[in-house]
Design a protein around this motif. Structure first.
Motif, mmCIF file in Angstrom:
data_model
loop_
_atom_site.group_PDB
_atom_site.id
_atom_site.type_symbol
_atom_site.label_atom_id
_atom_site.label_comp_id
_atom_site.label_asym_id
_atom_site.label_seq_id
_atom_site.Cartn_x
_atom_site.Cartn_y
_atom_site.Cartn_z
ATOM 1 N N GLU A 145 27.791 0.117 -31.877
ATOM 2 C CA GLU A 145 27.135 -0.672 -32.896
ATOM 3 C C GLU A 145 25.842 -0.096 -32.778
ATOM 4 O O GLU A 145 25.580 -0.598 -33.508
ATOM 5 C CB GLU A 145 27.545 -2.447 -31.450
ATOM 6 N N LEU A 146 25.263 0.440 -32.011
ATOM 7 C CA LEU A 146 23.716 1.310 -32.676
ATOM 8 C C LEU A 146 24.178 2.278 -32.855
ATOM 9 O O LEU A 146 23.072 2.760 -34.143
ATOM 10 C CB LEU A 146 23.424 1.697 -31.443
ATOM 11 N N ASN A 147 25.059 2.427 -34.090
ATOM 12 C CA ASN A 147 25.734 3.729 -34.755
ATOM 13 C C ASN A 147 26.427 3.532 -35.761
ATOM 14 O O ASN A 147 27.168 3.656 -36.243
ATOM 15 C CB ASN A 147 25.518 5.293 -34.392
ATOM 16 N N PRO A 148 25.766 2.450 -36.802
ATOM 17 C CA PRO A 148 26.366 1.868 -38.291
ATOM 18 C C PRO A 148 26.653 2.796 -39.081
ATOM 19 O O PRO A 148 25.167 3.994 -39.486
ATOM 20 C CB PRO A 148 26.047 0.947 -38.296
ATOM 21 N N ASP A 149 27.532 2.497 -39.987
ATOM 22 C CA ASP A 149 27.506 3.501 -40.712
ATOM 23 C C ASP A 149 27.231 4.201 -41.986
ATOM 24 O O ASP A 149 26.702 2.614 -42.575
ATOM 25 C CB ASP A 149 29.324 4.055 -41.723
ATOM 26 N N GLU A 157 33.055 -2.689 -43.645
ATOM 27 C CA GLU A 157 33.640 -1.380 -43.883
ATOM 28 C C GLU A 157 33.323 -0.505 -43.156
ATOM 29 O O GLU A 157 34.221 0.663 -43.279
ATOM 30 C CB GLU A 157 33.068 -1.351 -45.283
ATOM 31 N N ASN A 158 32.618 -0.770 -42.177
ATOM 32 C CA ASN A 158 32.575 0.676 -41.559
ATOM 33 C C ASN A 158 33.309 0.854 -40.611
ATOM 34 O O ASN A 158 33.081 1.840 -39.667
ATOM 35 C CB ASN A 158 30.724 0.774 -40.699
ATOM 36 N N GLY A 159 34.310 0.287 -40.044
ATOM 37 C CA GLY A 159 35.689 0.543 -39.876
ATOM 38 C C GLY A 159 35.690 0.648 -37.693
ATOM 39 O O GLY A 159 36.304 1.014 -37.159
ATOM 40 N N TRP A 160 34.454 -0.308 -37.303
ATOM 41 C CA TRP A 160 34.279 -0.650 -36.028
ATOM 42 C C TRP A 160 35.453 -1.146 -35.600
ATOM 43 O O TRP A 160 35.830 -2.662 -36.083
ATOM 44 C CB TRP A 160 33.213 -0.401 -35.901
#
Length: 223
Positions: A145-149, A157-160
């Motif tokens: 979560e600290l590294n969002p797309d 949309e970022n798929g995590w």
């Protein structure tokens, strides 16, 4: 950001990785006696797993100098797997985006050169800890979560996969086909939902037609 899995050589004499402190990288969790399995290959002998605020680093305890790393921005999906039919050992299953833009499982021969694993083409990695999964998954999710797309418009949309969805349910024998209990995988729709929607649409259309017929009959009777 580096896409894909890559060899990591910046290990100190005590076995800990040198972090990029200038960029704010911090160590969040250390897992001893943790194995990793790349793609469909057998797990590596146990090593030490380091979860930082920027990446995942695994260093072998058997072969000194052997270590892998992957940036969180390159991890397109992570999930807990406890189903022995999906994988023999409980693990954290991850999909990795590579330089060619793919995070789907590639043929095993495509990720090897002269029998050696070509790390940049590995699209799946399993982390197999010796301790229970919960603490590791929580740390993994926090750092993800600290590294969002940066190219994504929303978290959806970022798929995590941010939480433990229970067992990893593999269908059709492919590890890439993860199904979670309360959400559908990206690009897939549950057949029951489609059928239900079509039936409901048909019923609503039929009610609409019945209402039109009733209205015509009313006008025909002069009311």
């Amino acid at each position: 950001m580096v896409l894909g899995l890559y060899a990591f050589a910046d290990i100190a004499a005590d076995g800990a990785p040198h972090l990029n402190s200038a960029a704010g990288e911090e160590l969040v969790r250390v897992e001893r006696a943790a194995a990793v399995a790349l793609g469909s290959r057998a797990p590596e002998p146990p090593g030490t797993l380091f979860i930082t605020t920027r990446r995942v680093i695994w260093a072998s305890e058997v072969e000194k100098g052997k270590a892998y790393a992957v940036d969180f921005l390159a991890v397109s999906l992570h999930a807990v797997s406890r189903d022995p039919e999906a994988y023999p050992s409980p693990c954290i299953y991850t999909q990795i985006e590579t330089e060619d833009g793919s995070d789907e499982e590639s043929d095993e021969s495509d990720s090897k050169i002269n029998g050696e694993t070509e790390l940049s083409k590995v699209t799946e990695m399993r982390i197999i800890p010796s301790d229970p999964l919960d603490g590791l998954f929580e740390a993994f999710s926090h750092c993800a979560e600290l590294n969002p797309d940066p190219n994504a418009e929303s978290d959806e949309e970022n798929g995590w996969a941010h939480r433990d969805e229970g067992d990893e349910d593999m269908t059709g024998g492919s590890d890439a086909e993860c199904e979670f209990s309360d959400v559908n995988p990206i690009g897939q729709t549950d057949e029951h939902d489609i059928t239900h929607a079509v039936v409901e649409l048909h019923i609503n259309d039929q009610r609409f037609e019945d209402a039109e017929e009733a209205e015509h009959e009313t006008h025909g009777n002069g009311h």
